[in-house]
Design a protein around this motif. Sequence first.
Motif, mmCIF file in Angstrom:
data_model
loop_
_atom_site.group_PDB
_atom_site.id
_atom_site.type_symbol
_atom_site.label_atom_id
_atom_site.label_comp_id
_atom_site.label_asym_id
_atom_site.label_seq_id
_atom_site.Cartn_x
_atom_site.Cartn_y
_atom_site.Cartn_z
ATOM 1 N N THR A 1 1.158 -0.920 0.024
ATOM 2 C CA THR A 1 -0.443 -0.193 -0.299
ATOM 3 C C THR A 1 0.365 1.400 -0.090
ATOM 4 O O THR A 1 0.410 1.692 0.044
ATOM 5 C CB THR A 1 -1.068 0.127 1.427
ATOM 6 N N ASP A 2 2.294 1.249 0.104
ATOM 7 C CA ASP A 2 2.894 2.515 -0.086
ATOM 8 C C ASP A 2 3.366 2.617 -1.289
ATOM 9 O O ASP A 2 3.551 3.726 -1.939
ATOM 10 C CB ASP A 2 4.209 2.232 0.674
ATOM 11 N N LEU A 3 2.901 1.578 -2.536
ATOM 12 C CA LEU A 3 2.253 1.712 -3.542
ATOM 13 C C LEU A 3 1.600 2.546 -4.217
ATOM 14 O O LEU A 3 0.176 2.268 -3.699
ATOM 15 C CB LEU A 3 2.809 0.569 -4.701
ATOM 16 N N SER A 4 2.158 3.955 -5.229
ATOM 17 C CA SER A 4 1.061 4.494 -5.794
ATOM 18 C C SER A 4 -0.145 4.296 -6.664
ATOM 19 O O SER A 4 0.482 3.204 -7.783
ATOM 20 C CB SER A 4 1.415 5.800 -6.468
ATOM 21 N N GLY A 5 -1.523 3.726 -5.952
ATOM 22 C CA GLY A 5 -2.396 3.171 -7.022
ATOM 23 C C GLY A 5 -2.755 1.360 -6.244
ATOM 24 O O GLY A 5 -3.375 1.648 -6.693
ATOM 25 N N ILE A 6 -2.116 1.461 -5.065
ATOM 26 C CA ILE A 6 -2.254 0.335 -4.049
ATOM 27 C C ILE A 6 -3.152 0.881 -3.092
ATOM 28 O O ILE A 6 -2.605 1.167 -1.885
ATOM 29 C CB ILE A 6 -1.363 -0.662 -4.554
ATOM 30 N N ALA A 7 -4.444 0.794 -3.401
ATOM 31 C CA ALA A 7 -4.970 1.007 -1.696
ATOM 32 C C ALA A 7 -5.273 -0.862 -1.468
ATOM 33 O O ALA A 7 -4.929 -1.540 -2.123
ATOM 34 C CB ALA A 7 -6.347 1.085 -2.153
ATOM 35 N N GLU A 8 -5.967 -0.286 0.022
ATOM 36 C CA GLU A 8 -6.174 -1.667 0.522
ATOM 37 C C GLU A 8 -6.580 -2.669 0.237
ATOM 38 O O GLU A 8 -6.722 -3.769 0.052
ATOM 39 C CB GLU A 8 -6.754 -1.586 2.075
ATOM 40 N N ALA A 9 -7.546 -2.347 -0.720
ATOM 41 C CA ALA A 9 -8.603 -3.890 -1.933
ATOM 42 C C ALA A 9 -7.440 -4.468 -2.377
ATOM 43 O O ALA A 9 -7.722 -5.474 -2.711
ATOM 44 C CB ALA A 9 -10.284 -3.093 -2.105
ATOM 45 N N SER A 10 -7.142 -3.585 -2.832
ATOM 46 C CA SER A 10 -5.869 -3.834 -4.511
ATOM 47 C C SER A 10 -5.029 -5.426 -4.002
ATOM 48 O O SER A 10 -5.027 -5.943 -4.234
ATOM 49 C CB SER A 10 -5.116 -2.354 -5.265
ATOM 50 N N ALA A 11 -4.726 -4.096 -1.966
ATOM 51 C CA ALA A 11 -3.811 -5.017 -1.548
ATOM 52 C C ALA A 11 -4.604 -6.633 -1.267
ATOM 53 O O ALA A 11 -3.960 -7.386 -1.642
ATOM 54 C CB ALA A 11 -2.982 -4.385 -1.024
ATOM 55 N N ARG A 12 -5.754 -6.938 -0.507
ATOM 56 C CA ARG A 12 -5.807 -7.698 -0.592
ATOM 57 C C ARG A 12 -6.377 -8.833 -1.747
ATOM 58 O O ARG A 12 -5.918 -9.701 -1.517
ATOM 59 C CB ARG A 12 -7.427 -7.349 -0.236
ATOM 60 N N ARG A 13 -6.878 -8.133 -2.830
ATOM 61 C CA ARG A 13 -6.537 -9.146 -4.253
ATOM 62 C C ARG A 13 -5.719 -9.330 -4.649
ATOM 63 O O ARG A 13 -5.375 -10.567 -4.687
ATOM 64 C CB ARG A 13 -7.111 -8.373 -5.258
ATOM 65 N N LEU A 14 -4.653 -9.002 -4.346
ATOM 66 C CA LEU A 14 -2.599 -9.257 -4.735
ATOM 67 C C LEU A 14 -2.553 -10.402 -4.088
ATOM 68 O O LEU A 14 -2.273 -11.674 -3.658
ATOM 69 C CB LEU A 14 -1.686 -8.163 -4.974
ATOM 70 N N ALA A 15 -3.327 -10.173 -2.418
ATOM 71 C CA ALA A 15 -2.385 -11.334 -1.352
ATOM 72 C C ALA A 15 -2.854 -12.730 -2.196
ATOM 73 O O ALA A 15 -2.852 -13.865 -1.733
ATOM 74 C CB ALA A 15 -3.251 -10.980 0.026
ATOM 75 N N LYS A 16 -4.213 -13.020 -2.481
ATOM 76 C CA LYS A 16 -5.054 -13.715 -2.947
ATOM 77 C C LYS A 16 -4.109 -14.636 -4.269
ATOM 78 O O LYS A 16 -4.677 -16.272 -4.521
ATOM 79 C CB LYS A 16 -6.199 -13.653 -3.875
ATOM 80 N N ALA A 17 -3.299 -13.581 -4.503
ATOM 81 C CA ALA A 17 -2.614 -14.712 -5.132
ATOM 82 C C ALA A 17 -1.091 -14.860 -4.968
ATOM 83 O O ALA A 17 -0.454 -15.145 -5.777
ATOM 84 C CB ALA A 17 -2.011 -13.415 -7.154
ATOM 85 N N GLY A 18 -1.277 -14.556 -3.864
ATOM 86 C CA GLY A 18 0.252 -14.986 -3.611
ATOM 87 C C GLY A 18 1.086 -13.590 -3.044
ATOM 88 O O GLY A 18 2.566 -13.828 -3.136
ATOM 89 N N VAL A 19 1.092 -12.735 -4.148
ATOM 90 C CA VAL A 19 1.781 -11.621 -4.245
ATOM 91 C C VAL A 19 1.418 -10.894 -2.796
ATOM 92 O O VAL A 19 0.303 -9.879 -2.323
ATOM 93 C CB VAL A 19 1.028 -10.195 -4.915
#
Length: 422
Positions: free
Chosen positions: A188-206
Amino acid sequence: MGLNTESPVTLVVDLNCAFASIEQQHDPGLRGRPLAIAAYATDAATIVSSSREARELGIKTGMKVFEAKAIFPPLLIREPDPPKYRQVSDTLIDILETHSPDVLRMSIDEASLNLAGTPDLERLGPEGVARAIKKALREQVGECVTSSVGISTSIWMAKQASNLDKRDGLRRIDHTNLLSVFAGLELTDLSGIAEASARRLAKAGVRTPVQFLRASVEQLALAGMHAEVARFWLRRLRGFEVGAFESAARKSYSHSHVLARSTTSQAELEELLMRLSEMVGRRLRAGGRRGRVVHIGIVYRPDVGHMTRQVTVARPIATGDEIYKTALKLLEARDRRRAVGTLGVGISGLTKDDIAQLDLFDGSGPRRDQKLEVAMDRIRDRFGEDALQRSRLLGRAPVVRDRIAFGNTGHPDDRKSEPGRA
């Protein structure tokens, strides 16, 4: 795909605690005191800016006033003063344009500039330009208004660099330290990656920026990311300049050229303006856009100074000839006693080409000149930029072309990359 190994020439300048620090500069009685700027002077209002002293107490942008006062009851609250902030924003743009004609206002308190081909890149280097910008801000705005400057190979990565130190910082990210910087960040420190995006990425192991960088298109698909978006992010994370899916559509196209020898010759400037206008028009059509606001920028050399002018035309345009004829009228405002060292032309006020090119009432299709330019684009795509030239540019165009950084204007680009560039 490897990291972008080109030397960084892009700077992002972000004013620290902008609204609050501007108020402190304007009113000495506010200096050194916790201050918040809220949309309205009510407890239910949202804080839009807070001073460094307030942030040290945990008072952040986005809080409600009553929440902030619960942390620190004596907190000073002021309503915004937009004209004051716009004036400082305009001053920032003026300062940046003394170093490069290729400047992009990203928001009222943030802007980027591209130093490619500028004299200051050779004379000062990116870090030297950054320090000169900071010095000019202190002198022209005041010591309360500081900035964080990021240096990198793209606007997005330079913004990440500027975010690393929000206390008058100066940081650089390139291929030598990108991985180590990412290792110390959250997604979430990356511009354009909010909490919701981070949760979706986590589902892919990211779960970290480094894992994001090393992910494949197929892995990111597990997070619901389309292949085109995934490729966009994988290029962005490697320091390449790309478009912005998460933001508004591109706002402008521009090209500039630093002359090897400054000139006062109207003929030489007209020929250069014609070539630059054609390049802008070509990129405009490649992006499927048309524009209504034409602007030019001039940096005088050896005299210190610059000039910018713009005009809004009646209907959106996209051909190089239309851009040139409009820009030529703006060129008349230059000081003919002073030699021109850099000339730039751009277009904004963009619309989609399919909407703009048809007249609602006359039922006509594209004009003959529009068809001609599209045909010329196809020939140049196949045989190279010099396959077709206007007669006035014959013999001079190759000289001009060699000195222009194609596709490297410092703005996110939605056209295909030039060979060896991004």
